[in-house]
Design a protein around this motif. Sequence first.
Motif, PDB file in Angstrom:
ATOM      1  N   GLU A 231      61.637  68.998   3.590  1.00 27.44           N
ATOM      2  CA  GLU A 231      62.728  68.260   3.900  1.00 27.44           C
ATOM      3  C   GLU A 231      63.406  67.518   2.574  1.00 27.44           C
ATOM      4  O   GLU A 231      64.733  67.696   2.556  1.00 27.44           O
ATOM      5  N   GLU A 232      62.575  66.907   1.866  1.00 28.52           N
ATOM      6  CA  GLU A 232      63.130  66.363   0.480  1.00 28.52           C
ATOM      7  C   GLU A 232      63.609  67.513  -0.621  1.00 28.52           C
ATOM      8  O   GLU A 232      65.023  67.520  -1.102  1.00 28.52           O
ATOM      9  N   GLY A 233      63.062  68.707  -0.613  1.00 28.54           N
ATOM     10  CA  GLY A 233      63.553  69.750  -1.421  1.00 28.54           C
ATOM     11  C   GLY A 233      64.817  70.516  -1.171  1.00 28.54           C
ATOM     12  O   GLY A 233      65.540  70.824  -1.941  1.00 28.54           O
ATOM     13  N   GLY A 234      64.849  70.437   0.378  1.00 27.15           N
ATOM     14  CA  GLY A 234      66.121  70.837   0.729  1.00 27.15           C
ATOM     15  C   GLY A 234      67.482  70.037   0.516  1.00 27.15           C
ATOM     16  O   GLY A 234      68.483  70.713   0.470  1.00 27.15           O
ATOM     17  N   LYS A 235      67.425  68.757   0.226  1.00 30.06           N
ATOM     18  CA  LYS A 235      68.336  68.106  -0.286  1.00 30.06           C
ATOM     19  C   LYS A 235      68.970  68.628  -1.696  1.00 30.06           C
ATOM     20  O   LYS A 235      70.267  68.334  -1.811  1.00 30.06           O
ATOM     21  N   MET A 236      68.128  69.063  -2.490  1.00 28.71           N
ATOM     22  CA  MET A 236      68.506  69.526  -3.741  1.00 28.71           C
ATOM     23  C   MET A 236      69.597  70.729  -3.733  1.00 28.71           C
ATOM     24  O   MET A 236      70.849  70.611  -4.233  1.00 28.71           O
ATOM     25  N   PHE A 237      69.378  71.679  -2.486  1.00 27.28           N
ATOM     26  CA  PHE A 237      70.252  72.744  -2.420  1.00 27.28           C
ATOM     27  C   PHE A 237      71.370  72.351  -2.084  1.00 27.28           C
ATOM     28  O   PHE A 237      72.620  72.627  -2.074  1.00 27.28           O
ATOM     29  N   GLU A 238      71.498  71.351  -0.662  1.00 26.75           N
ATOM     30  CA  GLU A 238      72.594  71.040  -0.232  1.00 26.75           C
ATOM     31  C   GLU A 238      73.595  70.076  -1.169  1.00 26.75           C
ATOM     32  O   GLU A 238      74.951  70.320  -1.102  1.00 26.75           O
ATOM     33  N   CYS A 239      72.973  69.529  -2.335  1.00 27.28           N
ATOM     34  CA  CYS A 239      73.726  68.828  -3.312  1.00 27.28           C
ATOM     35  C   CYS A 239      74.522  69.938  -4.152  1.00 27.28           C
ATOM     36  O   CYS A 239      75.499  69.617  -4.334  1.00 27.28           O
ATOM     37  N   ILE A 240      73.727  70.885  -4.487  1.00 26.69           N
ATOM     38  CA  ILE A 240      74.325  71.726  -5.296  1.00 26.69           C
ATOM     39  C   ILE A 240      75.492  72.528  -4.421  1.00 26.69           C
ATOM     40  O   ILE A 240      76.534  72.988  -4.921  1.00 26.69           O
ATOM     41  N   LYS A 241      75.217  72.900  -3.154  1.00 27.25           N
ATOM     42  CA  LYS A 241      76.336  73.486  -2.524  1.00 27.25           C
ATOM     43  C   LYS A 241      77.466  72.771  -2.318  1.00 27.25           C
ATOM     44  O   LYS A 241      78.699  73.379  -2.330  1.00 27.25           O
ATOM     45  N   LEU A 242      77.360  71.447  -2.055  1.00 28.21           N
ATOM     46  CA  LEU A 242      78.704  70.729  -2.011  1.00 28.21           C
ATOM     47  C   LEU A 242      79.286  70.425  -3.273  1.00 28.21           C
ATOM     48  O   LEU A 242      80.576  70.286  -3.094  1.00 28.21           O
ATOM     49  N   VAL A 243      78.759  70.447  -4.273  1.00 28.10           N
ATOM     50  CA  VAL A 243      79.294  70.103  -5.495  1.00 28.10           C
ATOM     51  C   VAL A 243      80.258  71.488  -6.098  1.00 28.10           C
ATOM     52  O   VAL A 243      81.334  71.356  -6.471  1.00 28.10           O
ATOM     53  N   LEU A 244      79.453  72.596  -5.780  1.00 27.60           N
ATOM     54  CA  LEU A 244      80.199  73.885  -6.014  1.00 27.60           C
ATOM     55  C   LEU A 244      81.449  74.083  -5.323  1.00 27.60           C
ATOM     56  O   LEU A 244      82.564  74.518  -5.527  1.00 27.60           O
ATOM     57  N   LEU A 245      81.135  73.743  -3.847  1.00 30.73           N
ATOM     58  CA  LEU A 245      82.316  74.150  -2.844  1.00 30.73           C
ATOM     59  C   LEU A 245      83.700  73.015  -3.306  1.00 30.73           C
ATOM     60  O   LEU A 245      84.783  73.511  -3.354  1.00 30.73           O
ATOM     61  N   ALA A 246      83.255  71.723  -3.594  1.00 29.38           N
ATOM     62  CA  ALA A 246      84.241  70.683  -4.047  1.00 29.38           C
ATOM     63  C   ALA A 246      85.059  71.249  -5.102  1.00 29.38           C
ATOM     64  O   ALA A 246      86.198  71.392  -5.271  1.00 29.38           O
ATOM     65  N   SER A 247      84.378  71.955  -6.225  1.00 23.86           N
ATOM     66  CA  SER A 247      85.020  72.470  -7.248  1.00 23.86           C
ATOM     67  C   SER A 247      85.897  73.725  -6.818  1.00 23.86           C
ATOM     68  O   SER A 247      87.023  73.715  -7.613  1.00 23.86           O
ATOM     69  N   MET A 248      85.417  74.642  -6.238  1.00 27.37           N
ATOM     70  CA  MET A 248      86.016  75.789  -5.759  1.00 27.37           C
ATOM     71  C   MET A 248      87.239  75.144  -4.941  1.00 27.37           C
ATOM     72  O   MET A 248      88.452  76.068  -4.959  1.00 27.37           O
ATOM     73  N   ASN A 249      87.298  73.934  -4.408  1.00 29.04           N
ATOM     74  CA  ASN A 249      88.654  73.512  -3.633  1.00 29.04           C
ATOM     75  C   ASN A 249      89.488  72.861  -4.732  1.00 29.04           C
ATOM     76  O   ASN A 249      90.553  72.086  -3.796  1.00 29.04           O
ATOM     77  N   GLY A 250      89.118  72.862  -5.773  1.00 29.45           N
ATOM     78  CA  GLY A 250      90.038  72.327  -6.878  1.00 29.45           C
ATOM     79  C   GLY A 250      89.962  70.849  -7.265  1.00 29.45           C
ATOM     80  O   GLY A 250      90.575  70.153  -7.986  1.00 29.45           O
ATOM     81  N   TYR A 251      88.808  70.238  -6.975  1.00 26.05           N
ATOM     82  CA  TYR A 251      88.438  68.847  -7.167  1.00 26.05           C
ATOM     83  C   TYR A 251      88.074  68.850  -8.582  1.00 26.05           C
ATOM     84  O   TYR A 251      87.277  69.724  -9.026  1.00 26.05           O
ATOM     85  N   ALA A 252      88.385  67.847  -9.404  1.00 28.46           N
ATOM     86  CA  ALA A 252      87.843  67.651 -10.881  1.00 28.46           C
ATOM     87  C   ALA A 252      86.309  67.348 -10.897  1.00 28.46           C
ATOM     88  O   ALA A 252      85.683  67.218  -9.818  1.00 28.46           O
ATOM     89  N   PRO A 253      85.561  67.892 -12.040  1.00 26.83           N
ATOM     90  CA  PRO A 253      84.083  67.545 -12.077  1.00 26.83           C
ATOM     91  C   PRO A 253      83.529  66.422 -11.558  1.00 26.83           C
ATOM     92  O   PRO A 253      82.675  66.189 -10.616  1.00 26.83           O
TER      93      PRO A 253
END
Length: 284
Positions: A231-253
């Motif tokens: 369960e702890e390890g899954g959060k790492m992937f979810e974090c990466i996912k949300l950051v990349l999707l936010a970037s793809m949607n035009g948000y600043a780094p």
Amino acid sequence: MFLIIGYLIILAASVGTYSVHGSLMALWMPMEYLAIVGLMIGGFVGSNGPKAFRVTMKALPSLFKGSPYTKAMYLDLLGLLYEVLAKVRKEGLMSIENDVDNPESSPIFTKYPTIMAHHHAVEFLTDYLRMMVGGNLNAFEIEGLMDKEIETHHQETHIAPHVMAKLGDALPAFGIVVAVMGVVNVMGSVGQPPAVLGKMIGGALVGTFLGILISYGFVQPIASQLEQQVEEGGKMFECIKLVLLASMNGYAPQVAVEFGRKALYSSERPTFAELEQDIKARKG
């Protein structure tokens, strides 16, 4: 560490308290121990394929190490994501092509050895960065693909805790098998003196004692610890996912990494100020 402490408490509470009013030698029945261990190993081998066996054996040593999913590790992860996305925003997507293709020699990735140690997470990150470099992407479709990959990884990492939980469930029954074998032996020796029969009956009951104690005192805690790691390890992937999707949607780094920060458990999540200070320190 907590697993070992738990084992010591369990032994003190069971064997230790028994030793106050009973003889520990009454629990020393070598054949019962041999039978329980044999049944446990046989059940483990017989109920799992080569993949489950390898995954479980690989996961067990991690129980005696500290959790790698700390606040410092997540600060490194968010810092890495920020640096990659800042480079993309400043120099364009093609500027990270070499970083993505060879993260082991990338000047950005190599600054974060704690993240590079998580090979699956690095592969997950570089795969989707490579897709971003390759052309226009539909964020909705990429999110679906990410979810499917995370789900697959989640299922794979659940193999070890599932195997140990099943083994723990079987051990009380193995204890009954050993006890029944002991009772059968007693019934075949009814002509023996009461002292001898009493010792034989006690030996049969030791089998039940061992099955229950090893199951709930030793194997089930392993399954629980492995489950928590998953369960702890899954959060790492979810974090990466949300950051990349936010970037793809035009948000600043700097805004995109905030999306990832919000996905983390509160016990490991850096505060907004801590993340901002860490990013400024890396930029400076």
